[in-house]
Design an enzyme around this catalytic site. Structure first.
Site, PDB file in Angstrom:
ATOM      1  CB  CYS A   1      -4.372   6.092  10.711  1.00  0.00           C
ATOM      2  SG  CYS A   1      -4.889   4.588   9.916  1.00  0.00           S
TER       3      CYS A   1
ATOM      4  CE  LYS B   1      -1.549   1.737   4.013  1.00  0.00           C
ATOM      5  NZ  LYS B   1      -1.467   3.118   4.443  1.00  0.00           N
ATOM      6  CG  ASN B   2       2.323   2.674   3.550  1.00  0.00           C
ATOM      7  OD1 ASN B   2       1.166   3.031   3.306  1.00  0.00           O
ATOM      8  ND2 ASN B   2       2.742   2.400   4.775  1.00  0.00           N
TER       9      ASN B   2
ATOM     10  NE  ARG C   1      -0.106  10.385  10.194  1.00  0.00           N
ATOM     11  CZ  ARG C   1      -0.441   9.347   9.439  1.00  0.00           C
ATOM     12  NH1 ARG C   1      -1.595   8.765   9.611  1.00  0.00           N
ATOM     13  NH2 ARG C   1       0.377   8.898   8.511  1.00  0.00           N
TER      14      ARG C   1
ATOM     15  NE  ARG D   1      -7.118   4.287   5.451  1.00  0.00           N
ATOM     16  CZ  ARG D   1      -6.277   4.939   6.231  1.00  0.00           C
ATOM     17  NH1 ARG D   1      -6.543   5.080   7.506  1.00  0.00           N
ATOM     18  NH2 ARG D   1      -5.175   5.448   5.747  1.00  0.00           N
TER      19      ARG D   1
ATOM     20  CG  ASP E   1       3.279   1.489   9.422  1.00  0.00           C
ATOM     21  OD1 ASP E   1       2.908   2.378  10.209  1.00  0.00           O
ATOM     22  OD2 ASP E   1       3.486   1.703   8.206  1.00  0.00           O
TER      23      ASP E   1
HETATM   24  C1  EPZ Z   1       4.191   6.959   6.293  1.00  0.00           C
HETATM   25  O1  EPZ Z   1       3.385   8.003   6.811  1.00  0.00           O
HETATM   26  C2  EPZ Z   1       3.295   5.759   6.153  1.00  0.00           C
HETATM   27  N1  EPZ Z   1       2.213   6.072   5.241  1.00  0.00           N
HETATM   28  C3  EPZ Z   1       2.754   5.351   7.512  1.00  0.00           C
HETATM   29  O2  EPZ Z   1       2.017   4.160   7.342  1.00  0.00           O
HETATM   30  C4  EPZ Z   1       3.922   5.065   8.453  1.00  0.00           C
HETATM   31  O3  EPZ Z   1       3.427   4.796   9.742  1.00  0.00           O
HETATM   32  C5  EPZ Z   1       4.857   6.269   8.508  1.00  0.00           C
HETATM   33  O4  EPZ Z   1       5.273   6.640   7.161  1.00  0.00           O
HETATM   34  C6  EPZ Z   1       6.106   6.033   9.330  1.00  0.00           C
HETATM   35  O5  EPZ Z   1       6.803   4.959   8.815  1.00  0.00           O
HETATM   36  C7  EPZ Z   1       2.396   5.992   3.934  1.00  0.00           C
HETATM   37  O6  EPZ Z   1       3.472   5.696   3.455  1.00  0.00           O
HETATM   38  C8  EPZ Z   1       1.232   6.243   3.066  1.00  0.00           C
HETATM   39  P1  EPZ Z   1       6.122  10.440   8.300  1.00  0.00           P
HETATM   40  P2  EPZ Z   1       3.875   9.509   6.809  1.00  0.00           P
HETATM   41  O7  EPZ Z   1       5.952  11.684   7.512  1.00  0.00           O
HETATM   42  O8  EPZ Z   1       4.609   9.760   5.542  1.00  0.00           O
HETATM   43  C9  EPZ Z   1       6.119  13.673  11.834  1.00  0.00           C
HETATM   44  C10 EPZ Z   1       0.210   2.691   7.754  1.00  0.00           C
HETATM   45  O9  EPZ Z   1      -0.370   2.178   8.748  1.00  0.00           O
HETATM   46  N2  EPZ Z   1       6.006  14.691  10.765  1.00  0.00           N
HETATM   47  O10 EPZ Z   1       7.388   9.670   8.158  1.00  0.00           O
HETATM   48  O11 EPZ Z   1       2.726  10.323   7.147  1.00  0.00           O
HETATM   49  C11 EPZ Z   1       4.824  12.883  11.966  1.00  0.00           C
HETATM   50  O12 EPZ Z   1       3.884  13.580  12.721  1.00  0.00           O
HETATM   51  C12 EPZ Z   1       0.680   4.097   7.826  1.00  0.00           C
HETATM   52  O13 EPZ Z   1       0.362   2.105   6.680  1.00  0.00           O
HETATM   53  C13 EPZ Z   1       6.051  16.028  11.096  1.00  0.00           C
HETATM   54  O14 EPZ Z   1       6.210  16.409  12.268  1.00  0.00           O
HETATM   55  O15 EPZ Z   1       4.900   9.455   8.011  1.00  0.00           O
HETATM   56  C14 EPZ Z   1       5.289  11.614  12.589  1.00  0.00           C
HETATM   57  O16 EPZ Z   1       5.419  11.797  13.963  1.00  0.00           O
HETATM   58  C15 EPZ Z   1       0.175   4.911   8.891  1.00  0.00           C
HETATM   59  N3  EPZ Z   1       5.898  16.956  10.114  1.00  0.00           N
HETATM   60  C16 EPZ Z   1       6.674  11.420  11.976  1.00  0.00           C
HETATM   61  O17 EPZ Z   1       7.063  12.709  11.472  1.00  0.00           O
HETATM   62  C17 EPZ Z   1       5.731  16.608   8.820  1.00  0.00           C
HETATM   63  O18 EPZ Z   1       5.609  17.515   7.951  1.00  0.00           O
HETATM   64  C18 EPZ Z   1       6.722  10.391  10.846  1.00  0.00           C
HETATM   65  O19 EPZ Z   1       5.843  10.782   9.811  1.00  0.00           O
HETATM   66  C19 EPZ Z   1       5.696  15.242   8.471  1.00  0.00           C
HETATM   67  C20 EPZ Z   1       5.837  14.291   9.472  1.00  0.00           C
END
Ligand code: EPZ
Length: 422
Positions: free
Chosen positions: A113, A20-21, A118, A395, A303
Site C-alpha cells: 500500500c 491477513k497480517n 516505507r 488484498r 490500520d
Molecule cells: C505492518 O506493516 C502491517 N503489515 C501493516 O498493515 C500495519 O499498518 C503496520 O505493520 C503497522 O502496524 C503486515 O503486517 C503485513 P512497520 P509493516 O514495519 O511491518 C517505519 C494493512 O493495512 N519503518 O511496523 O510494514 C515505517 O516506514 C497494513 O494491513 C522504517 O522506517 O509496518 C512505518 O512508518 C498496511 N524502517 C513504521 O516504521 C523499516 O525498516 C511502521 O512500519 C521498517 C519500518
C-alpha cells in the site's frame, strides 16, 4: 467496483476471517519447516495468493482444503522474482526465512500500500547484525550468510512489525541466542511465534518488547489455526456503528480488540464482549470519537484509523486524529469529503466535523484500509456510492461486500461500468 445503496441498517451475525497480517509471516515461516504445514482459518485474499505464488516459486507445493491451506515445503530456489516482490509489502519477511534456510537469498525491494515512504533499513541493519551480507544493485538485494546466522543482540530504533518478524524468522534456526530489544508487540507476532514453537522453535517473550530466540537446528511443519483478524473485526464494528446497527461478530479475540474500544464508547455504542464473540449496538446518531492517536500495539492501530474516521464523519461534534505511524495515511479523507464529510488534514493531524448525513457519490479506494473506510461511509450515505479500486480491498478482506450484504446492506461487487449496472 463495489456499489452500495444506502443508508443501511445492519443486523445479524458474522464470523470474522483469519488475520491477513498473521497469515503472511506464517506462510514465510513455512520456508523454514521441513514437511507439511496446515494453516486452518486461512483467509482467501489476493495477498495470500501472492504469498502462495512466492512459496510455489521457491519449490513448495500448496493447495487448499476448504478453509485450510496446506503447504508442502521443499526448497529448490532462493530467489523471489520482482513481480511477486512488488505485489505486497510483506514479501520482505521472506528474506529472513530464505537466507536462514538456504544461506543465500535474492530479492528486490517490496511493494504494498502507498502509505508514504516505507523503508526497510531496520530489516537490513538487523539482518546484517545476524551475519547476513547484503549487497544492493539495481534495486536487487543479494544476500549471503556464509557462516550461517549468528545469534546476537538487536535493538530496534522503532518497534517495526515487519523487522521484528524478519529477525525472528532469520534467527529461529541459528547458532546461539538472539535478543530483540524494542520488539513489536502486535498479536500477529505472538501468533507467528506460537507456530514456530509448535514446529520445534524456542522463542520466548513474544508480545513483550524483549524477545529471546534460542536458535535450533531445524523445524518441522505442523497444524496451526490463524488468529482472528482484529482489523476486519473493527471494520465490521464501524460498519455497524455508522448504520445504527446491532451486529454480533463471532470468532473474535476480544483481548485484541481492547485498544480499539474507546472510540466506540465515545461514539455512544454499546459493546459487549462475550467469550469469542462481540456484540455491538449503535445509537441512531453517533457522537464524535474525540481524540485518536495511532501508536504501535497496544496503542490504537494505524490500520483502524480510516474506518474510525468514517464513524467520526457522521458523529455529532469534532474528532481529532493524529497519525503517528505512516506519513500518508489520510488518502481516504478525499473520498470521504466527496461523500460530504467535513475533514481538514494538516500533516499528521486530521480534524473531522461530523455531519448529519453523507450523500452517495463515486469514490476511489487508494489503499486497503482507506478503501474499507469508503465502503463503511457508503453504508451510512443516502443514495448510491460507487467505490472503485476494489482490488485494494480484496488484498485484505475476504468478501467484504458479501459479508455486509449478509448483514442486510444493499451492496454488491460489479465488474462493469456504472452505466451498465442495472
Ligand atoms: C505492518 O506493516 C502491517 N503489515 C501493516 O498493515 C500495519 O499498518 C503496520 O505493520 C503497522 O502496524 C503486515 O503486517 C503485513 P512497520 P509493516 O514495519 O511491518 C517505519 C494493512 O493495512 N519503518 O511496523 O510494514 C515505517 O516506514 C497494513 O494491513 C522504517 O522506517 O509496518 C512505518 O512508518 C498496511 N524502517 C513504521 O516504521 C523499516 O525498516 C511502521 O512500519 C521498517 C519500518
Amino acid at each position: 467496483m463495489i456499489v452500495i445503496d444506502g443508508p443501511a441498517e445492519l443486523s445479524g451475525e458474522l464470523k470474522v476471517q483469519g488475520a491477513k497480517n498473521s497469515t503472511l509471516p506464517l506462510l514465510a515461516a513455512t520456508v523454514l519447516c521441513r514437511g507439511q504445514t496446515v494453516l486452518h482459518n486461512c483467509p482467501r485474499l489476493s495477498d495470500v495468493d501472492t504469498a502462495v505464488r512466492i512459496l510455489e516459486h521457491l519449490g513448495s507445493r500448496c493447495h487448499w482444503e476448504e478453509g485450510s491451506l496446506v503447504v508442502d515445503n521443499s526448497m529448490t530456489c532462493c530467489q523471489v522474482p520482482p513481480d511477486l516482490m512488488r505485489g505486497m509489502r510483506s514479501s520482505i519477511v521472506f528474506l529472513g526465512a530464505i537466507v536462514s534456510r538456504c544461506g543465500e537469498a535474492e530479492l528486490t525491494f517490496p511493494g504494498g500500500c502507498e502509505l508514504g515512504p516505507r523503508p526497510i533499513d531496520l530489516h537490513i541493519e538487523a539482518l546484517e547484525k545476524l551475519g547476513v551480507e547484503i549487497q544492493e544493485s539495481g534495486g536487487c538485494l543479494h544476500c549471503r550468510a556464509p557462516e550461517g546466522i549468528q545469534g546476537t543482540y538487536i535493538s530496534l530504533s522503532f518497534p517495526s512489525v515487519g523487522a521484528t518478524e524478519n529477525v525472528i524468522l532469520a534467527s529461529v534456526c541459528s547458532q546461539g541466542t538472539t535478543i530483540i530489544a524494542n520488539a513489536a508487540r502486535e498479536p500477529e507476532i505472538i501468533d507467528l511465534c506460537a507456530y514456530l514453537n509448535r514446529c520445534g522453535g524456542r522463542v520466548y517473550g513474544a508480545g513483550e518488547s524483549c524477545v529471546i530466540i534460542d536458535g535450533v537446528k531445524e523445524l518441522f511443519g505442523c497444524e496451526h489455526t490463524v488468529m482472528p483478524d482484529r482489523i476486519a473485526t473493527v471494520t465490521y464494528m464501524a460498519a455497524a456503528a455508522v448504520t445504527g446497527g446491532n451486529v454480533t461478530l463471532r470468532d473474535v479475540d476480544n483481548t485484541h480488540i481492547l485498544p480499539m474500544l474507546s472510540p466506540f464508547e465515545q461514539a455512544g455504542c454499546s459493546v459487549r464482549q462475550l467469550g469469542r464473540a462481540l456484540n455491538i449496538m449503535a445509537p441512531r446518531r453517533l457522537n464524535a470519537v474525540r481524540h485518536i492517536r495511532t501508536m504501535p500495539y497496544p496503542g490504537f492501530p494505524t490500520d483502524a484509523q480510516p474506518v474510525v474516521m468514517s464513524m467520526a464523519a457522521v458523529g455529532r461534534g469534532t474528532s481529532i486524529f493524529v497519525e503517528n505511524i505512516f506519513e500518508n495515511r489520510y488518502k481516504h479523507a478525499e473520498g470521504l469529503q466527496r461523500l460530504g464529510a467535513k475533514i481538514k488534514v494538516e500533516g499528521k493531524v486530521a480534524i473531522v466535523e461530523g455531519v448529519e448525513q453523507l450523500r452517495g457519490a463515486p469514490v476511489t479506494a487508494c489503499d486497503l484500509r482507506g478503501g474499507a473506510a469508503l465502503v463503511v461511509a457508503g453504508l451510512a450515505a443516502q443514495g448510491r456510492t460507487l467505490v472503485e479500486g476494489e482490488e485494494h480491498i480484496r488484498r485484505g478482506y475476504e468478501d467484504l461486500a458479501g459479508s455486509l450484504a449478509d448483514l442486510g446492506a444493499r451492496i454488491r461487487e460489479v465488474e462493469d461500468s456504472p452505466g451498465k449496472m442495472e
